[in-house]
Scaffold this motif. Structure first.
Motif, PDB file in Angstrom:
ATOM      1  N   MET A 179      16.458   0.147  -7.799  1.00  0.00           N
ATOM      2  CA  MET A 179      15.096   0.411  -8.213  1.00  0.00           C
ATOM      3  C   MET A 179      15.005   0.335  -9.729  1.00  0.00           C
ATOM      4  SD  MET A 179      12.780   3.675  -7.038  1.00  0.00           S
ATOM      5  CE  MET A 179      13.412   4.897  -8.186  1.00  0.00           C
ATOM      6  N   ASP A 180      13.977  -0.332 -10.255  1.00  0.00           N
ATOM      7  CA  ASP A 180      13.806  -0.447 -11.699  1.00  0.00           C
ATOM      8  C   ASP A 180      13.516   0.919 -12.317  1.00  0.00           C
ATOM      9  OD1 ASP A 180      14.184  -3.172 -11.601  1.00  0.00           O
ATOM     10  OD2 ASP A 180      12.048  -3.648 -11.524  1.00  0.00           O
ATOM     11  N   LYS A 181      14.087   1.145 -13.488  1.00  0.00           N
ATOM     12  CA  LYS A 181      13.827   2.386 -14.210  1.00  0.00           C
ATOM     13  C   LYS A 181      12.378   2.420 -14.695  1.00  0.00           C
ATOM     14  CE  LYS A 181      18.563   2.874 -15.929  1.00  0.00           C
ATOM     15  NZ  LYS A 181      19.418   2.977 -17.147  1.00  0.00           N
TER      16      LYS A 181
ATOM     17  N   ARG B 259       2.554  -0.158 -11.487  1.00  0.00           N
ATOM     18  CA  ARG B 259       3.703   0.744 -11.586  1.00  0.00           C
ATOM     19  C   ARG B 259       3.300   2.192 -11.765  1.00  0.00           C
ATOM     20  NH1 ARG B 259       8.925  -0.461 -13.433  1.00  0.00           N
ATOM     21  NH2 ARG B 259       9.276   1.453 -12.284  1.00  0.00           N
TER      22      ARG B 259
ATOM     23  N   GLY C  33       9.683   3.425  -7.091  1.00  0.00           N
ATOM     24  CA  GLY C  33       9.583   3.110  -8.508  1.00  0.00           C
ATOM     25  C   GLY C  33       8.193   3.151  -9.091  1.00  0.00           C
TER      26      GLY C  33
ATOM     27  N   GLY D 176      16.030   5.138 -12.387  1.00  0.00           N
ATOM     28  CA  GLY D 176      15.922   4.116 -11.353  1.00  0.00           C
ATOM     29  C   GLY D 176      16.654   4.463 -10.070  1.00  0.00           C
TER      30      GLY D 176
ATOM     31  N   ASP E 232      16.587   5.618  -6.248  1.00  0.00           N
ATOM     32  CA  ASP E 232      15.950   5.913  -4.969  1.00  0.00           C
ATOM     33  C   ASP E 232      16.954   6.709  -4.134  1.00  0.00           C
ATOM     34  OD1 ASP E 232      17.821   4.013  -4.243  1.00  0.00           O
ATOM     35  OD2 ASP E 232      16.354   2.495  -3.640  1.00  0.00           O
TER      36      ASP E 232
END
Length: 201
Positions: free
Chosen positions: A1-3, A96, A115, A173, A175
């Motif tokens: 998952m993107d920060k 986001r 995210g 990031g 999950d």
């Protein structure tokens, strides 16, 4: 998952209360279990006319908001069924962060697992942010998760609160799988010790 650390982007105003998950992603798009490709179905019943052409009156179809990264929405966003496709569709479109006065609990928690940062603000602050978001291409907000602030196009700033654990997960990031992998060394030690003490298992 993107920060998620700091996000600067156009904020789209959606001054509608009780936006449910069926409005966010209609049932016709629930046939897939993939997290990608659902952006086209985001708010489909409002974004498209009956003949499939874009509805020019819907906010995300307006040129200034087609690349919006933030959504400023009315009260009780994400109510209705618990479909995780709703945050998947928002994320695939490019959203986001969602800002509202309140969220449905399941949708709220699903956002963190994918995210997306859902921010709860007071009605007074939502009114300010909705005004900021109504400025078209100038509707740029900066959401700083480290400092828990939202800055508007005029330089004004408001603060928000967030559970420390959820904040930690987004900043890093993480999950549910990422959180488990953080314990990888401990899990390996346990498995080896358990195998040695229970060789028959």
């Amino acid at each position: 998952m993107d920060k998620f650390v700091k996000l600067t982007g156009v904020a789209a105003p959606l001054p509608v209360v009780n936006v449910d998950t069926d409005m966010i992603i209609p049932k016709d798009y629930l046939k897939t279990i993939k997290r990608t490709g659902l952006g086209v179905g985001l708010f489909a019943e409002a974004r498209y006319r009956d003949d499939g052409t874009p509805n020019p009156d819907f906010v995300l179809n307006k040129p200034a908001y087609q690349n919006a990264k933030i959504l400023v929405a009315g009260d009780n966003f994400g109510c209705g069924s618990s479909r995780e496709h709703a945050p998947w569709a928002l994320l695939d479109f490019g959203i986001r962060c969602v800002i509202s006065t309140s969220f449905a609990d399941i949708f709220y928690n699903n956002c963190f697992k994918n995210g997306i940062l859902p921010i709860t603000v007071s009605p007074e602050n939502l009114e300010k942010l909705m005004d900021d978001a109504s400025r078209g291409s100038n509707a740029v907000l900066t959401v700083d998760l480290e400092n828990m602030t939202i800055s508007g196009p005029d330089g004004g700033s408001i603060t928000f609160d967030l559970d420390a654990f959820k904040r930690h997960c987004l900043l890093n990031g993480l999950d549910d799988i990422g959180l488990t992998l953080e314990k990888g060394a401990s899990i390996d030690r346990f498995e080896k010790a358990n195998a040695a003490s229970h060789p028959w298992a």
